[in-house]
Design an enzyme around this catalytic site. Structure first.
Site, mmCIF file in Angstrom:
data_model
loop_
_atom_site.group_PDB
_atom_site.id
_atom_site.type_symbol
_atom_site.label_atom_id
_atom_site.label_comp_id
_atom_site.label_asym_id
_atom_site.label_seq_id
_atom_site.Cartn_x
_atom_site.Cartn_y
_atom_site.Cartn_z
ATOM 1 N N HIS A 30 4.072 52.728 4.290
ATOM 2 C CA HIS A 30 5.744 52.170 5.302
ATOM 3 C C HIS A 30 4.937 51.620 7.072
ATOM 4 O O HIS A 30 5.674 50.913 7.401
ATOM 5 C CB HIS A 30 6.509 54.055 5.541
ATOM 6 N N GLU A 31 4.406 52.906 7.479
ATOM 7 C CA GLU A 31 3.726 52.665 9.059
ATOM 8 C C GLU A 31 2.948 51.457 9.061
ATOM 9 O O GLU A 31 2.758 50.524 9.796
ATOM 10 C CB GLU A 31 3.543 54.031 9.588
ATOM 11 N N HIS A 42 4.531 48.589 9.088
ATOM 12 C CA HIS A 42 5.145 47.457 10.256
ATOM 13 C C HIS A 42 3.466 47.381 11.478
ATOM 14 O O HIS A 42 4.013 46.040 11.672
ATOM 15 C CB HIS A 42 5.686 48.751 11.168
#
Length: 419
Positions: free
Chosen positions: A19-20, A23
């Site tokens: 997920h990170e 980003h």
């Protein structure tokens, strides 16, 4: 215990890291300075600075974050200076990466383990038109009119389209081929016939304790002969906590033993029932890479839609809020998932990754979906939200998240007490 903690940390850590990274990668591509990238919250355990970014591993592995220049202070430029589309892309990249990870896991699962399916071996319901047409349990449907039937899903789909008039069924019964005329009713009255063959035994379960193995054929349980998997499951569910007799065929040997089904509760109805920890054996179809991709897209789409549907039903109280679980439930599911083997664990991992995409896209401030919503509002108003408005939105978001965390942990504890 220690291995369970490592397993759960790995289970959650991979989802958060991916997920990170979503980003991070889109921010880097968009030339937005990233000051820090952290897996976990709290005290930093390990850190290393590469270029402008400090990469951290923090003590509490229940989340993660990246800190971009200008994300909190617009005067610093960076993230805040980028066009609306880029800001939304950076925020959405985290959840989208979880969706992609879920899709990749399902694809790998299909390529390694194949795709399970139901054969068109049927069980006509008693007193049904299917029974009246002459269908018998164990018949294999070869054709409906002139359409080939490779599996039960195809049979179901074709019959649902032909709800008016009769169809011609070409049936294989033993070695004999028959042709039957079937008046198709509005609701399907034919079920797949699942032979009660054990495919998988969960480690530590009642079935494992008496030595049931994959390939064993259940012949009777609690003194009742069983021909279908559904009959076997029905009897076991009704005998939670009771010691019952079970007879199964292993090769040429007929073995009789006794077993006590463990009592568990339905998450939706709280109904208590018995289970012994076995899976039914289903045929598998090996998939080529393009077909695996296609099936993975279909499965990922289905999970995504169903997750939204379940959230909607919980909000509208069509489903009990008791089904919502917190970190304890996730840990328990991950641990139990591992005891079913690699295929089940991979499927569970994919499911949670897609769930993470859906939850993060909800329009709640402090979640990625909420941040996108605030950016859309600012874009439509043609001015940035004031500090006061952002603070209010953040307070509302954190209050909702806080309530949700308290509620889910309360549910988790309630499940442990009622176990």
């Amino acid at each position: 215990m220690f291995s369970s903690i490592i397993l759960v940390a790995l289970f959650i850590g991979v989802l958060i890291t991916f997920h990170e990274f979503g980003h991070l990668i889109v921010a880097k591509i968009s030339h937005i300075p990233v000051e820090s990238f952290s897996i976990g919250f709290g005290p930093v355990v390990l850190k290393k600075k590469i270029g402008e970014t400090e990469y951290r591993l923090s003590l509490i592995p229940l989340g993660g974050y990246i800190k971009m220049t200008g994300e909190e202070n617009p005067e610093e430029g960076g993230f805040s200076d980028k066009p609306f589309g880029i800001r939304v892309a950076v925020i959405a990249a985290g959840p989208v990466f979880n969706l992609i990870l879920g899709f990749l896991m399902i694809t790998v699962m299909y390529l390694i383990f194949g795709l399970k399916y139901l054969t068109p071996t049927v069980y006509p319901l008693p007193n049904s038109k299917a029974k009246a047409a002459g269908l018998q349990p164990g018949d294999i449907i070869l054709f409906v009119d002139k359409e080939t039937i490779p599996d039960f899903a195809t049979l179901e789909r074709i019959l649902e389209k032909k709800t008016i008039g009769s169809v011609s069924l070409q049936v294989l019964r033993g070695r004999e081929k028959l042709v039957l005329n079937y008046d198709v009713p509005e609701s399907l009255e034919i079920e797949p016939l699942l032979v009660p063959v054990v495919d998988r035994v969960r480690a530590g379960s009642p079935a494992a304790k008496i030595g049931l193995r994959p390939g064993d054929i259940i012949k009777s349980v609690a003194g009742t002969p069983v021909e279908r998997w559904e009959d076997f499951v029905d009897i076991v569910m009704k005998n939670g906590g009771n010691r019952i007799e079970i007879t199964y065929l292993r090769g040429d040997n007929l073995i009789t033993d006794s077993i006590t089904p463990a009592v568990t509760s339905d998450q939706l109805t709280n109904e208590r029932f018995g289970q012994i920890g076995v899976w039914v054996r289903l045929p598998k179809r090996n998939l080529s890479f393009p077909v695996a991709l296609y099936e993975a897209v279909r499965r990922t789409g289905y999970i995504t839609v169903q997750t939204f549907v379940i959230i909607y039903k919980v909000i509208t109280r069509q489903i009990s809020t008791r089904v919502i679980g917190g970190p304890i439930m996730v840990a328990k599911i991950a641990y139990e998932g591992a005891s079913w083997g690699a295929e089940y664990f991979l499927a569970l991992w994919a499911l949670l990754s897609v769930n993470l995409f859906v939850v993060n896209m909800l329009p709640v401030p402090v979640l990625d979906g909420g941040r996108i919503l605030l950016d859309i509002i600012a874009h439509l108003r043609r001015r940035k939200l004031s500090e006061r408005e952002l603070t209010w939105a953040a307070n509302i978001g954190w209050a909702l998240i806080g309530l949700l965390i308290v509620f889910t942990i309360f549910n988790d504890i309630l499940r442990l007490i009622r176990k």
